[in-house]
Write an enzyme that holds these catalytic residues in place. Structure first.
Site, short mmCIF file in Angstrom:
data_model
loop_
_atom_site.label_atom_id
_atom_site.label_comp_id
_atom_site.label_asym_id
_atom_site.label_seq_id
_atom_site.Cartn_x
_atom_site.Cartn_y
_atom_site.Cartn_z
N GLY A 10 8.79 -40.81 19.51
CA GLY A 10 8.34 -41.29 20.83
C GLY A 10 7.04 -42.07 20.72
N VAL A 13 2.05 -44.60 24.43
CA VAL A 13 0.64 -44.71 24.04
C VAL A 13 0.14 -43.41 23.41
CG1 VAL A 13 -1.68 -45.26 24.85
CG2 VAL A 13 0.28 -46.24 26.00
N VAL A 75 7.82 -37.24 24.20
CA VAL A 75 8.78 -37.89 25.10
C VAL A 75 8.62 -37.30 26.50
CG1 VAL A 75 10.43 -38.44 23.27
CG2 VAL A 75 10.63 -36.26 24.47
N ALA A 77 8.88 -35.26 29.79
CA ALA A 77 9.25 -33.85 30.00
C ALA A 77 10.60 -33.78 30.72
CB ALA A 77 8.18 -33.16 30.83
N GLY A 130 -6.51 -35.16 27.07
CA GLY A 130 -7.57 -36.09 26.63
C GLY A 130 -7.22 -37.53 26.90
N LYS A 183 -1.82 -25.42 29.65
CA LYS A 183 -2.03 -26.84 29.96
C LYS A 183 -1.77 -27.11 31.45
CE LYS A 183 -2.70 -31.29 29.62
NZ LYS A 183 -1.77 -32.18 30.17
N HIS A 186 -4.77 -25.96 33.26
CA HIS A 186 -5.82 -26.97 33.00
C HIS A 186 -5.68 -28.11 34.00
CE1 HIS A 186 -6.86 -30.90 31.27
NE2 HIS A 186 -7.81 -30.30 30.55
N HIS A 455 6.52 -1.09 59.11
CA HIS A 455 6.30 -1.37 57.69
C HIS A 455 5.33 -0.37 57.04
CE1 HIS A 455 8.73 -4.91 57.66
NE2 HIS A 455 8.03 -5.48 58.63
C1 3PG Z 1 -1.62 -35.75 32.84
O1 3PG Z 1 -1.53 -34.70 32.19
O2 3PG Z 1 -0.89 -36.73 32.64
C2 3PG Z 1 -2.69 -35.87 33.85
O3 3PG Z 1 -3.82 -35.24 33.35
C3 3PG Z 1 -2.31 -35.31 35.20
O4 3PG Z 1 -1.33 -36.06 35.72
P1 3PG Z 1 -1.08 -36.31 37.30
O5 3PG Z 1 -2.41 -36.39 38.01
O6 3PG Z 1 -0.37 -37.63 37.29
O7 3PG Z 1 -0.20 -35.21 37.79
#
Ligand code: 3PG
Length: 473
Positions: A10, A13, A75, A77, A130, A183, A186, A455
């Site tokens: 893949g 970028v 690639v 998701a 990042g 992630k 995050h 309840h």
């Molecule tokens: C990513 O992981 O591509 C971005 O940090 C968050 O993507 P989004 O704001 O397009 O949902």
């Protein structure tokens, strides 16, 4: 011909930059892309003169890799990832290792780990943060799967990752889909902070009449402070200063006010709802994007709903970092991190991920989008109490809350009186006020539930389950 250390599927970028990163760190590589012309373009361009070769088909790709093979998939998701796994599986041998570096839903990763391990392949679901620059220069990486699979990758990932004073920004997260879960959270925190910074820009513009350059100066100041120094504050200053090359003036003022999303913020909120964790700041940021997308409806509503006339409000001066506004930004940012950490703690218990909170704070200190100086304090807080129920009750954060809460409350109040939406500021204020209130009015909610639905309820003064015959007769 000697075999390559590392394979990449893949060439988007992120994929290109990660393979250049691996090669720079001494790992010869082979790349494969669905369309071979893209592979050729890469090898003749950014990949030229490097220890990177290209394969036209998957048989050739796997043949060029040393055993056990380490193959990173970058690639899209979802079904595209499943399709790549299905296509490459017949060419893999026992012990080979597939790594999914995309933004996969953590339950998809759970399923794939189980399926692939049945075939004796290793599978790692790895969050990578990042952006393009981080991928090239050193991202933060969150790999989850079996420990043995991680160990086969450790030397590679340690070199590729961003480096901070206490080591590389990568660690073994835990089993199954834990890497992608971390992630996802995050990104939920990221949504929160982005919205918080957008709200502060809106207030400086509309309540203080500041220009983009003046607002950028405040962001520049914030980026020098322990509480707010961060990548997102840094790039907000950059965004605010950029000028439109053709028409002049700030570019941001020409951008349509509709925010997109790719799913991770939504998944964070869905997980929080499923696990019963309170994440109102993160939810507010997600909802703000949803609301922003309803541009046409908002334009019509503004023409029929009375809006107050804006009266300027003294939030502080640019030279003191707009002190009241800074209080609001600091506490809301803390709330966003606190909610994300709490969600991970709950998920760790529910899914047996055994997450190490200080290590997660550590690997977010460099490379990733939510890197910030505040993460040092978060790391310290969980190091001194690994079972900390919420960041808000760690001593350093207690001081922040106690000194800054009046500022946050004044900002929310001024925004409300002027009809300016501040969903993350107001949700964060309610979050802190609710969390800091020993007696909430849910006793009355319990009474209503018992009144109409029997309840039952618990009492403060004795153990057990109680019912009252509320409507006699
Ligand atoms: C990513 O992981 O591509 C971005 O940090 C968050 O993507 P989004 O704001 O397009 O949902």
């Amino acid at each position: 011909m000697s075999k390559a250390h590392f394979g990449l599927i893949g060439l988007g970028v992120m994929g290109e930059n990660l393979v250049l990163n691996a090669e720079r760190n001494g790992f010869s590589s082979v790349v494969y892309n669905r369309t071979f012309s893209k592979t050729q373009d890469f090898l003749n361009g950014r990949g030229a003169g490097k220890s990177i070769s290209g394969a036209e088909d998957l048989q050739d790709f796997v043949d060029r890799l040393e055993r056990p093979r380490r193959i990173l998939m970058m690639v899209k998701a979802g079904s595209a990832t499943d399709a790549v796994i299905e296509k490459i599986s017949p060419f893999l041998e026992e012990g080979d290792l597939l790594i999914d570096g995309g933004n996969s839903e953590f339950r998809d990763t759970e399923r794939r780990v189980k399926e692939l391990e049945k075939k004796s392949f290793g599978y790692i679901g790895m969050g990578v943060s990042g952006g393009a620059k981080g991928a090239l220069e050193g991202p933060s990486m969150m790999p989850g799967g079996t420990k043995a699979s991680y160990e086969a990758l450790e030397s590679l990932l340690n070199k590729m990752a961003a480096q901070v004073e206490d080591g590389p920004c990568v660690t073994y997260i835990g089993p199954g889909g834990s890497g992608h879960f971390v992630k996802t959270v995050h990104n939920g925190i990221e949504y929160g902070i982005e919205q918080i910074l957008a709200e502060s820009y809106d207030l400086m513009k509309r309540l203080s009449g500041m220009s983009c350059d003046q607002i950028a100066d405040v962001f520049a100041y914030w980026n020098t402070t322990e509480e707010l120094s961060s990548y997102l504050v840094e790039i907000t200053e950059i965004c605010l200063r950029a000028k439109d090359p053709t028409q002049g003036g700030a570019v941001v003022e020409k951008i349509m006010d509709k925010a997109g999303q790719k799913g991770t913020g939504l998944w964070t909120v869905v997980s929080a709802l499923e696990l019963g964790v309170s994440v109102p700041t993160i939810y507010a940021s997600l909802n703000a994007r949803v609301m922003s997308s309803m541009k046409g409806q908002r334009e019509h509503a503004q023409s029929v709903l009375n809006r107050p006339t804006i009266v300027s409000f003294p939030m502080g001066s640019p030279s003191d970092g707009m002190s009241l506004l800074m209080d609001a930004v600091v506490l809301s940012t803390i709330a966003s991190y606190a909610q994300g950490m709490e969600l991970m703690r709950a998920a760790s218990m529910e899914y047996n991920y055994d997450l190490d909170m200080p290590s997660i704070a550590k690997i977010w200190k460099g490379g990733c989008i939510i890197r910030s100086r505040l993460l040092n304090r978060i790391q310290d807080a969980f190091n001194s109490n690994p079972k900390l129920p919420n960041l808000l009750v760690d001593s350093w954060f207690v001081e922040q809350v106690n000194s800054r809460l009046p500022g946050l409350a004044k900002i929310v109040s001024a925004a409300s009186e002027n009809g300016i939406p501040v969903p993350c500021f107001s949700s964060s204020l309610d979050y802190i006020n609710s969390y800091g209130t020993a007696r909430l009015p849910q006793n009355l909610v319990q009474a209503m539930r018992d009144c109409f639905g029997s309840h039952t309820y618990e009492r403060l003064d004795k153990e057990g389950s109680f019912h009252t015959d509320w409507i006699k007769g």
